[in-house]
Write a protein that holds these residues in place. Structure first.
Motif, PDB file in Angstrom:
ATOM      1  N   TYR A 188       8.207  12.563   0.655  1.00  0.00           N
ATOM      2  CA  TYR A 188       8.382  11.444  -0.448  1.00  0.00           C
ATOM      3  C   TYR A 188       9.589  10.460   0.264  1.00  0.00           C
ATOM      4  O   TYR A 188       9.509   9.502   0.138  1.00  0.00           O
ATOM      5  N   LEU A 189      10.561  11.078   1.026  1.00  0.00           N
ATOM      6  CA  LEU A 189      11.741  10.108   1.639  1.00  0.00           C
ATOM      7  C   LEU A 189      11.080   9.197   2.526  1.00  0.00           C
ATOM      8  O   LEU A 189      11.303   7.848   2.491  1.00  0.00           O
ATOM      9  N   VAL A 190      10.123   9.610   3.507  1.00  0.00           N
ATOM     10  CA  VAL A 190       9.208   8.810   4.267  1.00  0.00           C
ATOM     11  C   VAL A 190       8.549   7.715   3.319  1.00  0.00           C
ATOM     12  O   VAL A 190       8.785   6.642   3.785  1.00  0.00           O
ATOM     13  N   TYR A 191       7.948   8.142   2.434  1.00  0.00           N
ATOM     14  CA  TYR A 191       7.147   7.085   1.538  1.00  0.00           C
ATOM     15  C   TYR A 191       8.219   5.978   1.030  1.00  0.00           C
ATOM     16  O   TYR A 191       7.914   4.884   1.103  1.00  0.00           O
ATOM     17  N   THR A 192       9.168   6.452   0.203  1.00  0.00           N
ATOM     18  CA  THR A 192      10.036   5.629  -0.435  1.00  0.00           C
ATOM     19  C   THR A 192      11.008   4.589   0.364  1.00  0.00           C
ATOM     20  O   THR A 192      11.376   3.685   0.005  1.00  0.00           O
ATOM     21  N   THR A 193      11.433   5.103   1.504  1.00  0.00           N
ATOM     22  CA  THR A 193      11.854   4.226   2.217  1.00  0.00           C
ATOM     23  C   THR A 193      10.912   3.070   2.996  1.00  0.00           C
ATOM     24  O   THR A 193      11.496   1.932   3.239  1.00  0.00           O
ATOM     25  N   GLY A 194       9.851   3.342   3.158  1.00  0.00           N
ATOM     26  CA  GLY A 194       8.946   2.239   3.150  1.00  0.00           C
ATOM     27  C   GLY A 194       8.501   1.509   1.990  1.00  0.00           C
ATOM     28  O   GLY A 194       8.471   0.197   2.068  1.00  0.00           O
ATOM     29  N   HIS A 195       8.613   2.038   0.889  1.00  0.00           N
ATOM     30  CA  HIS A 195       8.113   1.377  -0.237  1.00  0.00           C
ATOM     31  C   HIS A 195       9.339   0.389  -0.793  1.00  0.00           C
ATOM     32  O   HIS A 195       8.993  -0.826  -1.139  1.00  0.00           O
TER      33      HIS A 195
ATOM     34  N   ASP B  85       4.377  -0.149   7.237  1.00  0.00           N
ATOM     35  CA  ASP B  85       4.042   1.062   8.104  1.00  0.00           C
ATOM     36  C   ASP B  85       4.739   2.499   7.637  1.00  0.00           C
ATOM     37  O   ASP B  85       3.897   3.575   7.778  1.00  0.00           O
ATOM     38  N   LEU B  86       5.976   2.387   7.421  1.00  0.00           N
ATOM     39  CA  LEU B  86       6.319   3.585   6.734  1.00  0.00           C
ATOM     40  C   LEU B  86       5.854   4.144   5.488  1.00  0.00           C
ATOM     41  O   LEU B  86       5.558   5.394   5.365  1.00  0.00           O
ATOM     42  N   ALA B  87       5.516   3.167   4.538  1.00  0.00           N
ATOM     43  CA  ALA B  87       4.832   3.654   3.328  1.00  0.00           C
ATOM     44  C   ALA B  87       3.475   4.169   3.587  1.00  0.00           C
ATOM     45  O   ALA B  87       3.235   5.412   3.120  1.00  0.00           O
TER      46      ALA B  87
ATOM     47  N   LEU C 128       0.844  11.446   5.347  1.00  0.00           N
ATOM     48  CA  LEU C 128       1.435  12.790   5.362  1.00  0.00           C
ATOM     49  C   LEU C 128       1.130  13.424   4.066  1.00  0.00           C
ATOM     50  O   LEU C 128       0.768  14.857   3.944  1.00  0.00           O
ATOM     51  N   ALA C 129       1.170  12.796   2.824  1.00  0.00           N
ATOM     52  CA  ALA C 129       0.697  13.446   1.484  1.00  0.00           C
ATOM     53  C   ALA C 129      -0.565  13.896   1.552  1.00  0.00           C
ATOM     54  O   ALA C 129      -1.152  14.749   1.192  1.00  0.00           O
ATOM     55  N   ARG C 130      -1.516  12.987   1.957  1.00  0.00           N
ATOM     56  CA  ARG C 130      -2.814  13.214   2.109  1.00  0.00           C
ATOM     57  C   ARG C 130      -3.075  14.582   3.222  1.00  0.00           C
ATOM     58  O   ARG C 130      -4.040  15.367   2.905  1.00  0.00           O
ATOM     59  N   MET C 131      -2.362  14.719   4.157  1.00  0.00           N
ATOM     60  CA  MET C 131      -2.522  15.847   5.135  1.00  0.00           C
ATOM     61  C   MET C 131      -2.279  16.794   4.269  1.00  0.00           C
ATOM     62  O   MET C 131      -3.036  18.008   4.479  1.00  0.00           O
TER      63      MET C 131
ATOM     64  N   LEU D 112       0.235   7.408  -4.695  1.00  0.00           N
ATOM     65  CA  LEU D 112      -1.066   6.488  -4.903  1.00  0.00           C
ATOM     66  C   LEU D 112      -0.826   5.705  -6.122  1.00  0.00           C
ATOM     67  O   LEU D 112      -0.967   4.199  -5.962  1.00  0.00           O
ATOM     68  N   LEU D 113      -0.098   6.372  -7.270  1.00  0.00           N
ATOM     69  CA  LEU D 113       0.226   5.525  -8.344  1.00  0.00           C
ATOM     70  C   LEU D 113       1.042   4.312  -8.003  1.00  0.00           C
ATOM     71  O   LEU D 113       0.991   3.286  -8.764  1.00  0.00           O
ATOM     72  N   THR D 114       2.077   4.637  -7.359  1.00  0.00           N
ATOM     73  CA  THR D 114       3.184   3.837  -7.227  1.00  0.00           C
ATOM     74  C   THR D 114       2.796   2.642  -5.907  1.00  0.00           C
ATOM     75  O   THR D 114       2.816   1.213  -6.284  1.00  0.00           O
ATOM     76  N   GLY D 115       2.143   3.075  -5.023  1.00  0.00           N
ATOM     77  CA  GLY D 115       1.326   2.316  -3.834  1.00  0.00           C
ATOM     78  C   GLY D 115       0.586   1.209  -4.423  1.00  0.00           C
ATOM     79  O   GLY D 115      -0.013   0.303  -3.949  1.00  0.00           O
ATOM     80  N   ALA D 116      -0.227   1.711  -5.464  1.00  0.00           N
ATOM     81  CA  ALA D 116      -1.330   0.768  -6.370  1.00  0.00           C
ATOM     82  C   ALA D 116      -0.752  -0.362  -6.638  1.00  0.00           C
ATOM     83  O   ALA D 116      -1.637  -1.662  -6.689  1.00  0.00           O
ATOM     84  N   ARG D 117       0.572  -0.633  -6.805  1.00  0.00           N
ATOM     85  CA  ARG D 117       1.211  -2.072  -7.068  1.00  0.00           C
ATOM     86  C   ARG D 117       1.653  -2.828  -6.038  1.00  0.00           C
ATOM     87  O   ARG D 117       2.096  -3.926  -6.225  1.00  0.00           O
ATOM     88  N   ARG D 118       1.621  -2.125  -5.015  1.00  0.00           N
ATOM     89  CA  ARG D 118       2.388  -2.981  -3.737  1.00  0.00           C
ATOM     90  C   ARG D 118       2.104  -4.573  -3.629  1.00  0.00           C
ATOM     91  O   ARG D 118       2.898  -5.108  -3.118  1.00  0.00           O
ATOM     92  N   ASP D 119       0.844  -4.845  -3.398  1.00  0.00           N
ATOM     93  CA  ASP D 119       0.480  -6.059  -3.237  1.00  0.00           C
ATOM     94  C   ASP D 119       0.998  -7.266  -4.100  1.00  0.00           C
ATOM     95  O   ASP D 119       0.906  -8.460  -3.873  1.00  0.00           O
TER      96      ASP D 119
END
Length: 425
Positions: A203-210, A222-224, A230-233, A252-259
């Protein structure tokens, strides 16, 4: 030889072979490395053997053809290389690791059914995220060993010099050896606590990229993306674990809004102003399905509750239709499960939209005395926003100026300058 993706790349490799190897690097690195560690004797030797296997693929696939199963080819090549290293050194038995045990050793899993350990990647994840290692070392090792990033790439991800990151990774590897950290999945009795630590690192890897703590852009995509991978793995390796499902749902739900989070000029766009047609509805649907699974049959975990909050936003047709009462209730549950200062801050914001800006501001003011939030720019920024909504521009100016001092992200700094400009002279 040239370098690409942190690995050696023969200049003579055809574009087709280079693309196939690059794809195998992205998809199979963790699998190949994890399988090789078991015979190599050390993480360093395994890395060297795997890098040579990829270099060999670049050199030979042009003539022998790209194998139908690149991951299997690379695993066999890397393990052979690791065994050759042992034979040449004539130290195979002496060097066989405290880490690993024998090939027929099940890694100390007396309490787990064999099917609970589907492949060696799970062992590697728990080794990288062992609680004996410092958190920054866990993150660095996870990116280096599971995502296949070079030391330079990991250093760039966290904006530290290459030498600093190299020293950090080296210290972590030495700590693994010195502390006899076993290369295994924890016994069933220890698994819940250890898995939570693994999920926290991912989660820290993801949020650092988000939302990047520093740098020119709001996001480090790239980090996100690595966090999502990793979460999928983990989902593949532990398909029945509800906390893993909750983490993947949250990502997934957080990343859905990134664009929609930045405009064409890469400037920050607040949630209430985002173009919701840009939200990824497929990711939302996948996240919601995982969320239902994560919420089934027991009190929800923290990742499931955070995913549920994200889902309320994702499924709301507009900002005005947002169900803030439901979000506030979810934050109350999350406070019981995970009472962190940041959760308290986000709950105060939800309170402001559910019960009134003055109530939210009062809660934020209470949090101003928390030393853990003393240098957290989002507290000052949230205060500024509520003060604007309450028609108190001079106080809002002070709050935005405080947030400006505390943030190191250029996109956020431009956003805060814009809020200050909007307040006028």
């Amino acid at each position: 030889m040239a370098r690409t993706g942190g690995e050696l790349m023969p200049e003579a490799a055809s574009p087709e072979v280079a693309a196939a190897v690059a794809d195998a690097h992205r998809r199979e690195w963790a699998f190949v490395l994890a399988a090789t560690v078991r015979v190599a004797g050390s993480i360093d030797d395994a890395e060297e053997a795997v890098q040579e296997a990829y270099a060999s693929a670049l050199a030979t696939w042009g003539t022998s053809g790209i194998p139908r199963n690149p991951g299997a080819w690379l695993t066999v090549a890397a393990r052979r290389r690791a065994l050759d290293m042992h034979r040449r050194a004539a130290t195979a038995q002496r060097a066989l690791p405290k880490l690993l045990g024998r090939e027929d050793d099940d890694g100390g899993l007396p309490d787990m059914a064999p099917e609970a350990v589907p492949d060696d990647r799970l062992r590697l994840i728990f080794t990288c995220c062992h609680p004996a290692l410092a958190l920054d070392a866990r993150v660095a090792l996870t990116l280096r060993l599971l995502c296949g990033l070079s030391t330079a790439e990991v250093a760039r991800a966290f904006l530290v010099p290459d030498a600093t990151m190299a020293a950090r990774i080296t210290r972590a590897k030495k700590k693994i050896a010195a502390a006899n950290i076993p290369y295994r999945v924890p016994p069933a009795a220890e698994l819940p606590g250890r898995l939570d630590g693994v999920l926290s690192v991912v989660y820290l890897v993801y949020t650092t990229g988000h939302t990047a703590p520093s740098g020119a852009d709001l996001m480090r995509r790239d980090l996100a993306d690595r966090g999502l991978e990793l979460a999928r793995m983990l989902r593949v390796l532990l398909p029945g674990d509800r906390d893993v499902a909750g983490l993947l749902a949250l990502v997934l739900l957080t990343g859905a809004r990134r664009d929609a989070r930045v405009d064409d000029q890469h400037e920050v766009v607040l949630l209430e102003n985002q173009d919701r047609s840009k939200w990824d509805r497929q990711a939302t649907a996948e996240g919601v399905a995982l969320l239902r699974e994560s919420l089934a049959g027991r009190p929800p975990g923290r990742f499931a509750l955070m995913a549920a909050i994200a889902a309320v936003h994702d499924e709301s047709p507009s900002w005005l239709d947002t169900d803030w009462q439901e979000i506030l209730g979810l934050y109350d549950l999350l406070m019981d499960r995970w009472p962190s200062p940041v959760v308290r801050l986000n709950r105060a914001i939800a309170l402001g939209f559910a019960a009134g800006y003055a109530e939210g501001l009062a809660e934020l003011d209470v949090l101003g005395g928390d030393p853990q939030l003393a240098r957290y720019p989002y507290l000052a920024a949230a205060r500024g926003d509520f003060l604007v909504r309450l028609g108190r521009p001079e106080e809002a100016r002070v709050a935005f100026e405080e947030a400006l001092i505390l943030t190191d992200n250029d996109a956020e700094r431009r956003f805060l300058h814009g809020r200050l400009s909007a307040l006028g002279e």
